[in-house]
Design a protein around this motif. Structure first.
Motif, PDB file in Angstrom:
ATOM      1  N   TRP A   1     -34.628 -55.145 -40.894  1.00 18.79           N
ATOM      2  CA  TRP A   1     -33.289 -55.280 -40.326  1.00 18.79           C
ATOM      3  C   TRP A   1     -32.390 -54.122 -40.732  1.00 18.79           C
ATOM      4  O   TRP A   1     -32.463 -53.618 -41.850  1.00 18.79           O
ATOM      5  N   VAL A   2     -31.525 -53.723 -39.792  1.00 11.69           N
ATOM      6  CA  VAL A   2     -30.568 -52.636 -40.008  1.00 11.69           C
ATOM      7  C   VAL A   2     -29.217 -53.072 -39.467  1.00 11.69           C
ATOM      8  O   VAL A   2     -29.134 -53.688 -38.394  1.00 11.69           O
ATOM      9  N   ALA A   3     -28.147 -52.762 -40.194  1.00 14.31           N
ATOM     10  CA  ALA A   3     -26.792 -53.026 -39.718  1.00 14.31           C
ATOM     11  C   ALA A   3     -26.016 -51.715 -39.718  1.00 14.31           C
ATOM     12  O   ALA A   3     -26.039 -50.966 -40.696  1.00 14.31           O
ATOM     13  N   LEU A   4     -25.338 -51.432 -38.604  1.00 12.16           N
ATOM     14  CA  LEU A   4     -24.553 -50.222 -38.454  1.00 12.16           C
ATOM     15  C   LEU A   4     -23.081 -50.569 -38.252  1.00 12.16           C
ATOM     16  O   LEU A   4     -22.754 -51.641 -37.732  1.00 12.16           O
ATOM     17  N   ALA A   5     -22.217 -49.656 -38.658  1.00 13.69           N
ATOM     18  CA  ALA A   5     -20.775 -49.829 -38.469  1.00 13.69           C
ATOM     19  C   ALA A   5     -20.325 -48.979 -37.285  1.00 13.69           C
ATOM     20  O   ALA A   5     -20.769 -47.846 -37.112  1.00 13.69           O
ATOM     21  N   SER A   6     -19.440 -49.537 -36.478  1.00 10.79           N
ATOM     22  CA  SER A   6     -18.968 -48.863 -35.270  1.00 10.79           C
ATOM     23  C   SER A   6     -17.448 -48.927 -35.201  1.00 10.79           C
ATOM     24  O   SER A   6     -16.843 -49.951 -35.523  1.00 10.79           O
TER      25      SER A   6
ATOM     26  N   ALA B   1     -19.124 -39.761 -30.088  1.00 10.88           N
ATOM     27  CA  ALA B   1     -19.192 -41.218 -29.924  1.00 10.88           C
ATOM     28  C   ALA B   1     -20.561 -41.773 -30.295  1.00 10.88           C
ATOM     29  O   ALA B   1     -20.775 -42.981 -30.276  1.00 10.88           O
ATOM     30  N   LEU B   2     -21.480 -40.901 -30.664  1.00 12.20           N
ATOM     31  CA  LEU B   2     -22.864 -41.295 -30.907  1.00 12.20           C
ATOM     32  C   LEU B   2     -23.038 -41.929 -32.279  1.00 12.20           C
ATOM     33  O   LEU B   2     -22.606 -41.392 -33.290  1.00 12.20           O
ATOM     34  N   ILE B   3     -23.688 -43.115 -32.297  1.00 13.70           N
ATOM     35  CA  ILE B   3     -24.015 -43.794 -33.558  1.00 13.70           C
ATOM     36  C   ILE B   3     -25.476 -43.569 -33.925  1.00 13.70           C
ATOM     37  O   ILE B   3     -25.802 -43.219 -35.048  1.00 13.70           O
ATOM     38  N   GLY B   4     -26.378 -43.797 -32.971  1.00 18.53           N
ATOM     39  CA  GLY B   4     -27.794 -43.631 -33.274  1.00 18.53           C
ATOM     40  C   GLY B   4     -28.654 -43.823 -32.048  1.00 18.53           C
ATOM     41  O   GLY B   4     -28.177 -44.194 -30.974  1.00 18.53           O
TER      42      GLY B   4
ATOM     43  N   VAL C   1     -23.650 -46.213 -28.789  1.00 15.33           N
ATOM     44  CA  VAL C   1     -22.429 -45.418 -28.832  1.00 15.33           C
ATOM     45  C   VAL C   1     -21.239 -46.317 -29.161  1.00 15.33           C
ATOM     46  O   VAL C   1     -21.275 -47.530 -28.939  1.00 15.33           O
ATOM     47  N   GLN C   2     -20.186 -45.707 -29.700  1.00 18.72           N
ATOM     48  CA  GLN C   2     -18.966 -46.428 -30.027  1.00 18.72           C
ATOM     49  C   GLN C   2     -17.839 -45.965 -29.102  1.00 18.72           C
ATOM     50  O   GLN C   2     -17.890 -44.845 -28.568  1.00 18.72           O
ATOM     51  N   PRO C   3     -16.822 -46.801 -28.884  1.00 19.07           N
ATOM     52  CA  PRO C   3     -15.752 -46.452 -27.959  1.00 19.07           C
ATOM     53  C   PRO C   3     -14.667 -45.583 -28.584  1.00 19.07           C
ATOM     54  O   PRO C   3     -13.568 -45.497 -28.059  1.00 19.07           O
ATOM     55  N   SER C   4     -14.969 -44.943 -29.695  1.00 24.13           N
ATOM     56  CA  SER C   4     -14.009 -44.089 -30.379  1.00 24.13           C
ATOM     57  C   SER C   4     -14.706 -42.798 -30.747  1.00 24.13           C
ATOM     58  O   SER C   4     -15.835 -42.814 -31.238  1.00 24.13           O
ATOM     59  N   GLU C   5     -14.052 -41.674 -30.485  1.00 21.32           N
ATOM     60  CA  GLU C   5     -14.639 -40.389 -30.814  1.00 21.32           C
ATOM     61  C   GLU C   5     -14.331 -40.055 -32.262  1.00 21.32           C
ATOM     62  O   GLU C   5     -13.186 -39.818 -32.633  1.00 21.32           O
ATOM     63  N   ASP C   6     -15.360 -40.067 -33.084  1.00 25.18           N
ATOM     64  CA  ASP C   6     -15.226 -39.764 -34.495  1.00 25.18           C
ATOM     65  C   ASP C   6     -15.187 -38.248 -34.659  1.00 25.18           C
ATOM     66  O   ASP C   6     -16.107 -37.548 -34.223  1.00 25.18           O
ATOM     67  N   THR C   7     -14.146 -37.728 -35.297  1.00 22.26           N
ATOM     68  CA  THR C   7     -14.028 -36.274 -35.444  1.00 22.26           C
ATOM     69  C   THR C   7     -14.877 -35.746 -36.581  1.00 22.26           C
ATOM     70  O   THR C   7     -14.973 -34.535 -36.766  1.00 22.26           O
ATOM     71  N   GLY C   8     -15.505 -36.643 -37.361  1.00 23.74           N
ATOM     72  CA  GLY C   8     -16.390 -36.192 -38.428  1.00 23.74           C
ATOM     73  C   GLY C   8     -17.690 -35.648 -37.854  1.00 23.74           C
ATOM     74  O   GLY C   8     -18.020 -35.832 -36.684  1.00 23.74           O
ATOM     75  N   ASP C   9     -18.462 -34.955 -38.681  1.00 22.36           N
ATOM     76  CA  ASP C   9     -19.729 -34.367 -38.243  1.00 22.36           C
ATOM     77  C   ASP C   9     -20.699 -35.475 -37.841  1.00 22.36           C
ATOM     78  O   ASP C   9     -20.944 -36.415 -38.583  1.00 22.36           O
ATOM     79  N   ARG C  10     -21.288 -35.334 -36.645  1.00 20.88           N
ATOM     80  CA  ARG C  10     -22.313 -36.282 -36.218  1.00 20.88           C
ATOM     81  C   ARG C  10     -23.641 -35.969 -36.891  1.00 20.88           C
ATOM     82  O   ARG C  10     -24.462 -36.841 -37.091  1.00 20.88           O
TER      83      ARG C  10
END
Length: 226
Positions: A145-150, A170-173, A212-221
């Motif tokens: 099992w894996v849990a991700l934060a978005s 917007a990419l999570i994984g 994908v998440q509905p927010s553009e994270d400005t941190g490094d992907r």
């Protein structure tokens, strides 16, 4: 990957599920002796029963720990019996189950995973042209099992249906094995004299999913290696 577990807002969890979204922003983990969990240090908000928290296993690569938590950050090993509740600064939570598969994720989005899964920093194939030194991501591999934060309610896209393009901010994984390729287009802002004039998307093609998440994270992907 069990596609029915990809939704962060399912009404009920599958019977006997190890992980479940207790609320949109809280992860519930059913802890059982001998079935340890790796999680971000400081993410515990509550538990019942008997749960212990220790430093991450010595065998966990330091580079993987830093990609998840940031420079100098820590992961923790959770063990015991009971219900454990985790959260990450109010982020939404998405739960996935891997079945002898691998998931490539932006390390900062990893909230928790079964300790039996392997964490490793691996190159992102297909995007080498974006950096002379190459790009790397965190890969979670195995069965568990894996849990991700978005940042907001996540969306899961099936790349088998058609080629899928994603804003990297917007990419999570994504599930490994997908074919990746960069694509550049003109930014709308460039047409009215603002912006750099170019936008980047990442294309995915093959059997698998992209989250994908509905927010553009400005941190490094991704992380630059070299």
């Amino acid at each position: 990957m069990d596609s029915h577990m990809l939704s962060a807002h399912t009404a009920t969890a599958a019977p006997g599920a190890r992980m479940a979204v207790h609320s949109a922003k809280t992860l519930k983990v059913t802890m059982v002796s001998g079935h340890d969990l790796i999680a971000k240090a400081g993410s515990m908000i509550a538990y019942d029963g008997y749960v212990q928290f220790d430093a991450a296993p010595a065998g966990l690569r330091r580079s993987a720990e830093e990609m998840v938590t940031g420079e100098g950050g820590k992961l923790m090993l959770c063990r015991g019996d009971g219900d454990l509740y985790l959260a990450d600064y109010g982020a939404d939570v998405v739960v996935l189950h891997l079945a002898d598969e691998a998931l490539s994720v932006n390390g900062a989005t990893l909230l928790a995973c079964d300790a039996t899964l392997q964490l490793a920093i691996e190159p992102v194939k297909g995007l080498a042209k974006l950096s002379g030194s190459g790009l790397t991501n965190l890969v979670v591999r195995g069965t568990g099992w894996v849990a991700l934060a978005s940042r907001g309610i996540p969306t899961v896209l099936n790349c088998a249906e058609r080629e899928t393009y994603v804003d990297p901010d917007a990419l999570i994984g994504w599930t490994t094995g997908l074919e990746l390729k960069p694509r550049r287009t003109i930014k709308a802002g460039a047409l009215i004299g603002r912006g750099s004039g170019e936008a980047l998307q990442i294309g995915f093609k093959g059997q698998g999913f992209v989250v994908v998440q509905p927010s553009e994270d400005t941190g490094d992907r991704f992380k630059i290696r070299g």
